[in-house]
Design a protein around this motif. Structure first.
Motif, PDB file in Angstrom:
ATOM      1  N   GLU A   1      57.922  85.125  91.895  1.00  0.00           N
ATOM      2  CA  GLU A   1      58.980  83.861  92.643  1.00  0.00           C
ATOM      3  C   GLU A   1      58.407  83.795  93.852  1.00  0.00           C
ATOM      4  N   TYR A   2      57.739  81.982  94.128  1.00  0.00           N
ATOM      5  CA  TYR A   2      58.385  81.966  95.994  1.00  0.00           C
ATOM      6  C   TYR A   2      58.305  80.592  96.306  1.00  0.00           C
ATOM      7  N   SER A   3      58.962  80.226  97.096  1.00  0.00           N
ATOM      8  CA  SER A   3      59.086  78.900  97.694  1.00  0.00           C
ATOM      9  C   SER A   3      57.944  78.233  98.307  1.00  0.00           C
ATOM     10  N   GLN A   4      58.519  77.606  98.713  1.00  0.00           N
ATOM     11  CA  GLN A   4      57.230  76.283  99.391  1.00  0.00           C
ATOM     12  C   GLN A   4      57.653  77.097 100.394  1.00  0.00           C
TER      13      GLN A   4
ATOM     14  N   PHE B   1      58.032  73.035  93.054  1.00  0.00           N
ATOM     15  CA  PHE B   1      59.286  74.322  93.695  1.00  0.00           C
ATOM     16  C   PHE B   1      60.428  74.654  93.561  1.00  0.00           C
TER      17      PHE B   1
ATOM     18  N   GLU C   1      62.580  69.596  96.359  1.00  0.00           N
ATOM     19  CA  GLU C   1      61.271  70.641  97.401  1.00  0.00           C
ATOM     20  C   GLU C   1      60.069  69.735  96.516  1.00  0.00           C
TER      21      GLU C   1
END
Length: 956
Positions: free
Chosen positions: A293-296, A637, A641
């Motif tokens: 799990e990661y964000s921009q 995202f 996003e």
């Protein structure tokens, strides 16, 4: 001694002189040194030295420098030597310092990937700009800047086999960076020229090769495992995003064998975070949390992604043309409708069967219904390509059934039905009742195209090999054109065949008037030179593929309006009409995306051509003509996003140059004149035709030193290299080369990275002994003062010069420091040393005075300039190190938490135990390697290496 071993230092060993290009710590108190020979016997050759073995390596003690009076007119040699040192020195600016001089029209957005990469601990980047924005140029910018920083000696580019020649030529023509092409022909040549045990990746510093060649060639794989690179470039990297595939695992391995990594793709993910994470993990293993799990925000530092609509620069926009879409509707003949009516009946029957069937305990529906539906769709898709493609598929199917005796109640195994369909198509083929082809032919006639040399050239895309062959044959018959006027391109051809066709089609003198290509020609290749008309003979059931096809002629640098034609069948037959509308809606949606969003993959949110085709099949099953959801960019995202990045990283990307010369022309003219004066060049070896144009003879020595230049770019012995300071001249030469098959641009940029210029600059450096500094006496200085020009470097534990600075120590001739050390730039500006200087007589007594001042000048320079620079840099590095260590701790905690979550309910025995241990080892290895690398990168424990370049003075 080891503390003085840094990039740029000159050393003596084995009786010869060398320039250090790289230092690798063996972590046992010894070092492995890469060096380039500069004395006569070793000139232009690369060497490796191990200080564990070569214990006689000498590094110049600056306090023992021999001062020698410069007697050249205007102190030309002093200025030249200092300028050459400036140009050759390692530069660690985060701005563009050299690439803007290459042969392309500067566009700030193209500098962004390189500037962004320089802000990372290791310069690594995913370039994911949309189709046609010039990713190859962006790669060339990065390579140029890395070479300027001394980090681009060893380069390997991995590209599709069809674009090896195109990529190689583009990087050479525009940036003068030579890549040895290892296609099947290049490999055969290596086998004949190199000993069997010789590693070609060690012999050639810069290569370009297909990843499939590496994947399929066991010997090459062995050679790769023994090699390391400064930079690896993987073009069209979406082909390696699956880490479990053979290509993917090879790419993952290569990512560990290089300092810098550049990945390029217009389609960098399949809509799944996992595939995008695989690419980002190749760039930085600790960028993505282990839970996936990661964000921009977390991955934004590692990639750039812009589309045509994001580029606001009007000059850049002028290099794109507004395209015209031309739909051509072909009303199907009755014979065609008779065939497709049967196809529709099979489809309807299959769907009815599925509707009546309830799911069994395993969630499966009626097997026959599923198979028959897919068979009907295959029939439709095949016929929409061409009658010939459908006929070929049916005949193969019948032959397969008869061989296996596999007839059953499936429509696809019903030989009576299949033979009936074959008969219907044979009537269509024999009577030439092909409405789509007739419409295509009529459009060509309308364009006054007859396949002659004067006619426009055209690209035709078709999915099926049988369709390609069918079109080739019919065009030759109907237009009575020569075989060479109609060429085909597909994935079954060899790499050299593919490259030859693409190169030929892009030349003005090409005989090819129509290129019929499969989707093997939809990625990477440039088809827009001398061509602005493209036919989608069949419509791919994927917006991604459609966008890639259209981008072959609708791209940066297209000089005419691109015309994109869609061949669309028309019918009022129930069911068939809907299916045809579904296909036509794909073309409308692609145009809508092109006008607004820019990313075709964001429409269906599937980001995979096969998945998009499946979505179209679902639409046909549901008779849903408008099956597209309202698209937005929250595909990867989450809501609000996008996967796009800013198109302006630095509003002023180019660093101002500092030079002793008013312009490059003056410097290169003096360089040539000085080498001739020192008899290091013959009078006829180099000559400026005018102030911007230099001709250099390919002498035996130059021919030997530049052995690895592309043969198409290298003049024959005693013929000339043509170098120009004018971008227009070089770009005109690139255009001129497109007029003739097999031609490469005759002109290249006259700038510091050109191999010929680097050779000449090294020659000039070598003309001054490693323990010598030149002395000049000038009138504009204060009386009774001497200004010692010193180059100071401090290396980190990786052997890279983190501080590389030219400064000046002012001394009184009677002893003591005259004032605080200043930068070379301040010295140049204050005392006008860039201006023409008057040569004065320098007495031996003056040289003796200056020599006595040397030890103090070195001490003052070390204590009052370099130590301060080092302390400031160390504080900066420690801050970066603290941030990075915190990031690693956070990543480690997330990784261990995820490990507990994954294994908490599983028995810790056997296979599960081994899997857990493997995961623990993986986490530990990543942490140790990352932490140690960053510590080495930011460590400045080494003493400064100082070199006295020159001395300027004025007596009373």
């Amino acid at each position: 001694m080891s503390k003085m071993l840094v990039e740029g230092a000159r050393i003596g060993t084995r009786g010869e002189d060398f320039l250090i290009t790289k230092v690798n710590d063996n972590f046992d108190g010894t070092y492995l040194i890469d060096a380039e020979g500069i004395s006569e016997l070793v000139k232009g050759k690369s060497f490796k030295f191990d200080t564990n073995i070569d214990k006689d390596i000498e590094v110049l003690d600056p306090a023992k420098t021999t001062l020698v009076a410069d007697t050249d007119y205007g102190y030309r040699k002093t200025k030249l030597f200092l300028e050459t040192q400036l140009r050759h020195s390692t530069n660690y600016s985060e701005k563009i310092t050299i690439a803007h001089k290459a042969a392309f029209n500067n566009a700030d957005y193209q500098f962004d990937p390189t500037i962004k990469a320089f802000r990372l601990p290791r310069p690594r980047m995913l370039i994911a700009d949309g189709v046609g924005l010039g990713k190859t140029i962006e790669v060339g910018i990065f390579l140029s800047e890395m070479m300027k920083r001394g980090k681009g000696k060893r380069i390997m580019v991995l590209a599709l086999k069809s674009v090896l020649g195109q990529f190689q030529q583009e990087i050479w023509n525009r940036f003068a960076i030579p890549l040895v092409r290892l296609d099947s022909q290049g490999i055969a040549q290596i086998k004949s020229e190199l000993p069997a045990n010789k590693n070609p990746f060690e012999y050639y510093d810069k290569t370009i090769v297909s990843i499939d060649t590496l994947k399929n060639n066991a010997k090459f794989r062995h050679h790769i495992e023994k090699s390391k690179w400064d930079i690896i470039v993987i073009d069209e990297c979406h082909t390696v995003s699956n880490s479990s595939s053979q290509r993917g695992s090879l790419a993952q391995f290569l990512a560990t064998r290089c300092e810098s990594l550049i990945l390029t793709s217009a389609t960098p993910h399949n809509g799944k975070k996992e595939s995008f994470a695989n690419l980002i993990n190749m760039i930085e293993p600790t960028a993505i949390p282990k839970n996936g799990e990661y964000s921009q925000e977390e991955v934004d530092p590692y990639y750039v992604r812009r589309f045509k609509q994001d580029i606001l620069d009007e000059e850049v926009k002028s290099n794109f043309q507004e395209r015209e879409i031309v739909p051509i509707h072909a009303e199907l003949y009755q014979e065609e409708e008779d065939f497709l009516e049967v196809q529709q009946k099979i489809k309807i029957s299959a769907l009815e069967s599925l509707e009546k069937t309830t799911e069994d305990l395993w969630g499966n529906k009626d097997f026959v219904g599923k198979k028959d539906f897919l068979f009907s769709i295959g029939l439709f898709k095949g016929y929409m390509s061409s009658p010939s493609a459908a006929l070929s598929s049916l005949k193969k199917r019948v032959a397969k059934i008869e061989a296996r005796q596999a007839e059953n109640n499936l429509a696809e195994n019903n030989t009576e039905l299949l033979n009936d369909l074959i008969e219907k198509i044979e009537v269509i083929v024999n009577d030439k009742k092909d409405a789509k082809y007739d419409a295509f032919k009529n459009e060509l006639i309308k364009l006054k195209w007859s396949g002659r040399k004067k006619d426009e050239r055209i690209v035709v895309f078709a999915e099926r090999i049988d369709t390609i062959g069918y079109l080739e044959k019919r065009l030759q018959e109907d237009f009575n054109v020569a075989d060479k006027a109609v060429q085909v391109f597909h994935g079954g051809q060899t790499d050299t065949e593919q490259q030859a066709i693409i190169d030929d089609f892009g030349k003005k003198d090409s005989d090819i008037r129509v290129l019929i290509t499969s989707d093997a020609g939809s990625q990477g290749v440039n088809l827009h030179f001398y061509c602005n008309r493209m036919f989608n003979y069949d419509i791919p059931w994927s917006l991604i593929t459609l966008e890639q096809r259209n981008g072959r002629i609708d791209r940066y640098g297209q000089s005419k309006t691109p015309y994109i034609y869609y061949m669309i069948a028309k019918s009022d037959l129930d069911g068939l009409k809907t299916d045809l509308h579904i296909i036509e809606n794909l073309t409308k949606k692609e145009e809508e995306v092109y006008r607004t969003l820019g990313d075709a993959g964001a429409v269906m949110k599937l980001y995979d051509t096969n998945s998009e085709e499946d979505k179209v099949k679902e639409a046909m099953a549901d008779s849903n003509e408008d099956f597209f959801e309202d698209f937005d960019t929250d595909s990867l995202f989450g809501e609000a996003e996008t996967d796009k990045t800013d198109s302006c990283v630095d509003p002023e990307p180019i660093q101002e140059e500092r030079s002793l010369y008013g312009n490059d022309s003056s410097y290169y003219q003096d360089l040539i004149d000085q080498l001739k004066a020192d008899q290091l060049l013959e009078t006829t070896d180099a000559e400026f035709v005018d102030k911007n144009y230099l001709e250099i003879k390919n002498t035996k020595e130059l021919h030997r030193v530049l052995f690895d230049l592309p043969k198409q770019a290298k003049p024959k012995l005693n013929e000339i290299y043509r170098l120009s300071l004018s971008k227009d001249t070089v770009q005109d030469s690139i255009e001129e080369a497109r007029k003739k098959k097999g031609e490469w641009a005759k002109f290249q940029m006259l700038y510091d990275l050109h191999p010929v210029i680097k050779y000449l600059m090294t020659k000039l450096e070598a003309s001054v002994d490693k323990d010598v500094a030149l002395v000049a006496k000038i009138k504009d200085l204060p009386e009774n003062t001497a200004y010692f020009v010193i180059h100071g470097q401090v290396a980190n534990n990786v052997g890279q010069a983190v501080i590389s600075d030219f400064f000046v120590v002012p001394m009184r001739l009677d002893g003591g420091m005259a004032s605080q050390p200043i930068t070379l730039h301040e010295f140049m500006e204050e005392f006008n040393v860039s201006n023409e200087l008057l040569t004065q007589s320098i007495e031996e007594e003056d040289i003796n005075k200056l020599t006595k001042l040397l030890p103090d000048a070195i001490d003052f320079g070390t204590q009052m300039y370099m130590h301060q620079k080092q302390q400031l840099k160390q504080v900066e590095m420690e801050k970066k190190s603290a941030v990075y260590e915190e990031k690693l701790k956070h990543w480690e905690k997330d990784a261990n938490d995820q490990l507990l979550l994954d294994f908490e309910d599983k028995p810790k025995t056997g296979f599960i135990k081994r899997k857990l241990e493997d995961r623990e080892l993986e986490i530990k290895t990543i942490l140790e390697k990352s932490s140690q690398y960053f510590k080495d990168l930011t460590s400045l424990n080494q003493d400064a290496y100082l070199k006295v370049i020159s001395v300027f003075y004025k007596e009373q």
